[in-house]
Design a protein around this motif. Structure first.
Motif: not given
Lengths: 292, 314
Positions: A162, A167, A171, A177-178, A180, A183, A185, B73-81, B83, B249
């Motif tokens: 990530n 990546y 994305q 743009k928004n 997500e 997970l 994968a 929820q492992w989303r450390p680089t998300s631009e939305v939120k 987590q 993850p």
């Protein structure tokens, strides 16, 4: 024995001091680090360019776009290779520290190819389908949903780690743009690893740079929408932007490049440097340079 | 040398020869040096602690610890939120380590018994060399074997949807810990005095009875140390699991699911993270979590070993 040791010691000392003199006198050091997508290409550039410019000591490294930009911030990297644009946070930090902006130089184009195993019967895929496969909602998880029979039917999905520039680019381009990522994968920590993983896995799907294709995998043609024509990733389709998943690859410098850095960048953008871009499986910048 | 040979009865104060006298003089110096070495080890550990905690602690202000441990929820680089939930990663580390130990402990201890008790001297020597060779294989190579060799086998033979999964990672980690378990375990068994074996055989015990009823109890704490070093190797391993487990993850449902481990997360993400940001600090917090896990393992081991010692002393 002691004599031999002495002699070896003296010789070693001489070699080292000679080396030091050599360095101190004329060699300018230029470190080029960053994107894993660009590391092979940068290495090749330096090999060819360096053979004719022995007065500059080039140092090439990978680790990811973020690593290069970080290195530039703390002064260890002169040119940062990046497969993504510098983030606002990073740009701010550089401006604050050096009083100059990070300057982007587009040095090549890269079409992100969608890879499957060579025996996979699927030939084309649309952006919407990719969104269904990679998106958080996972509306597509099986090959049968794409109209092909693969055993096992479950798509063995590969993503990049990530923090990679690839990546982030995928994305933005595919999920919006928004958007997500799901997970659900697996992730590979390099452009090459992802292709290696797909080579041995008949039901795998993943994305990586065009330069990493091997005999064990194949590219899918990509459709922008369900009705538009399926486009194969290639130099032509990336330059005229008809292939939907292509991006510029950049080298960043702090402020306008000068001296050896400038000479190197000029050469990279010239036909000499761009010839290597093509040889390495990437796409040359601008179609104004005569296409072949 | 300086003393004249004509003086047969030396002054009693001068009786000591020169070299031991020098040693005497240097004694405080040597003592200080050794003390310094000992203290520096502690100092390094403290410095590492200090650094890791210093980098991690500021994040506690804007991180919900409950969510940190229970969210998957492992989303450390998300631009939305962004987590940061490590539940799935924790499950990944524990499941891979547990499976690895399930494979490695019986195999490793069995091999240790064979090498120390049953093998002929020739076989013993060659086995020891081969096992040491096994320990010298770099972890990246192990990871590559997992990904390129083991994964297709698992996938085609078992018909699972993924070849890189807990099973793959567990086997690779087991293969990596076995050499440690074998060599430390073999040392522990060899340290049992031969008189024990002779006494047991004299009483009519079979070879298996000697091993099970005499050697194992006598070498218990050494064997436990062997197993724990193996566990440590498995928990701390990074590169091999990064490649062999698939790095996904999600909380696993079976041993055929790919997982992402805590160590692999740090390895894959720390390189590109924005220094000083939340993601960066959370990765250090994961480092502390790993510290705590290792500490618990060591502490349990200490307690168990002390318990065993108490019993054998009775």
């Amino acid at each position: 024995m002691p004599n031999l040791k002495k002699i070896v010691g003296i010789v070693a000392l001489m070699v080292v001091s000679l080396g030091l003199i050599g360095c101190g006198e004329k060699k300018e050091k230029v470190s080029i680090k960053g994107s894993d997508t660009l590391v092979n290409l940068a290495q090749k550039w330096v090999e060819v360019y360096g053979a004719e410019h022995k007065d500059v000591a080039f140092e090439v490294g990978g680790g990811g776009s973020g690593v290069g930009i970080k290195g530039m911030m703390n002064g260890t990297v002169k040119m940062a290779t990046a497969s993504r644009a510098v983030k606002p946070k990073e740009a701010e930090a550089i401006k604050k520290k050096f009083g100059k902006d990070a300057m982007p130089h587009v040095v090549a184009l890269d079409a992100l190819a969608i890879y499957v195993h060579k025996d996979n019967p699927l030939n084309e895929i649309s952006i919407d389908q990719l969104k269904g496969i990679y998106g958080k909602d996972r509306t597509i998880t099986k090959w049968s949903q794409l109209g092909v029979t693969v055993k096992p039917d479950e798509i063995s999905l590969w993503n990049r780690q990530n923090s990679s520039g690839t990546y982030a680019y995928f994305q933005k381009t595919v999920l919006g743009k928004n958007g997500e990522f799901t997970l659900d994968a697996k992730s590979a920590s390099g452009s090459k690893e992802i292709v290696e993983a797909i080579e041995t896995d008949i039901s795998a799907l993943g994305y990586s740079g065009m330069g990493y294709k091997t005999d064990g995998v194949k590219w899918l043609k990509v459709k922008k929408t369900a009705d538009s024509p399926a486009v194969e990733p290639s130099e032509k389709t990336a330059q005229d932007k008809s292939y939907p998943v292509s991006r510029p690859l950049r080298i960043y410098t702090i402020g306008e490049p000068v001296g050896a850095s400038k000479a190197f960048l000029d050469w990279v953008k010239s036909s000499g440097g761009q010839k290597i871009v093509k040889e390495m499986g990437y796409v040359r910048i601008g179609s104004d340079k005569k296409p072949s | 040398m300086s003393q004249a040979p004509t003086q047969p009865a030396p002054d009693p104060r001068r009786r000591k020869p020169v070299v031991p006298m020098l040693l005497d003089k240097s004694e405080p110096f040597v003592q200080t040096m050794i003390r310094l070495c000992g203290w520096s080890a502690i100092l390094f550990v403290l410095a590492i602690f200090f650094f890791v905690f210093k980098e991690a602690l500021p994040v506690l202000n804007d991180l919900d610890l409950g969510e940190f441990f229970t969210s998957d929820q492992w989303r450390p680089t998300s631009e939305v939120k962004e987590q940061f939930g490590i539940f799935a990663l924790l499950a990944g580390t524990l499941s891979v380590t547990a499976l690895a130990m399930l494979i490695a402990v019986p195999l490793g201890l069995g091999a240790a018994v064979y090498v120390s008790e049953f093998a002929s001297p020739k076989v013993k020597e060659s086995l020891k060399i081969i096992i040491e060779l096994l320990a010298a294989i770099p972890s990246v190579v192990w990871g590559f074997i997992g990904m390129a060799v083991l994964a297709p086998i698992i996938k085609t033979q078992l018909g699972t949807s993924d070849g890189v999964n807990i099973l793959n990672g567990g086997i690779i980690l087991a293969l990596m810990s076995i050499p440690i378990i074998v060599s430390v375990g073999e040392d522990a068994l060899r340290a049992v005095p031969d008189s024990y074996r002779e006494a047991a055989i004299a009483l009519g015990a079979s070879r298996w009875e000697v091993v099970a009823k005499v050697l194992f109890p006598a070498a218990k704490s050494g064997l436990l140390a062997a197993v724990l070093l193996g566990v440590g190797r498995a928990i701390g391993e990074t590169m091999a699991v990064l490649m062999a487990t698939g790095h996904k993850p999600m909380t696993p449902g079976s041993i055929f699911d790919p997982v992402q481990t805590l160590t692999a997360t740090i390895a894959a993400e720390l390189g590109e993270v924005f220094q000083g940001g939340t993601h960066y600090r959370v990765l250090f917090l994961i480092g502390i979590v790993l510290f705590v896990i290792t500490f618990i393992v060591n502490l349990t081991a200490d307690i168990v070993v002390k318990g065993i010692k108490g019993k054998t002393n009775e």
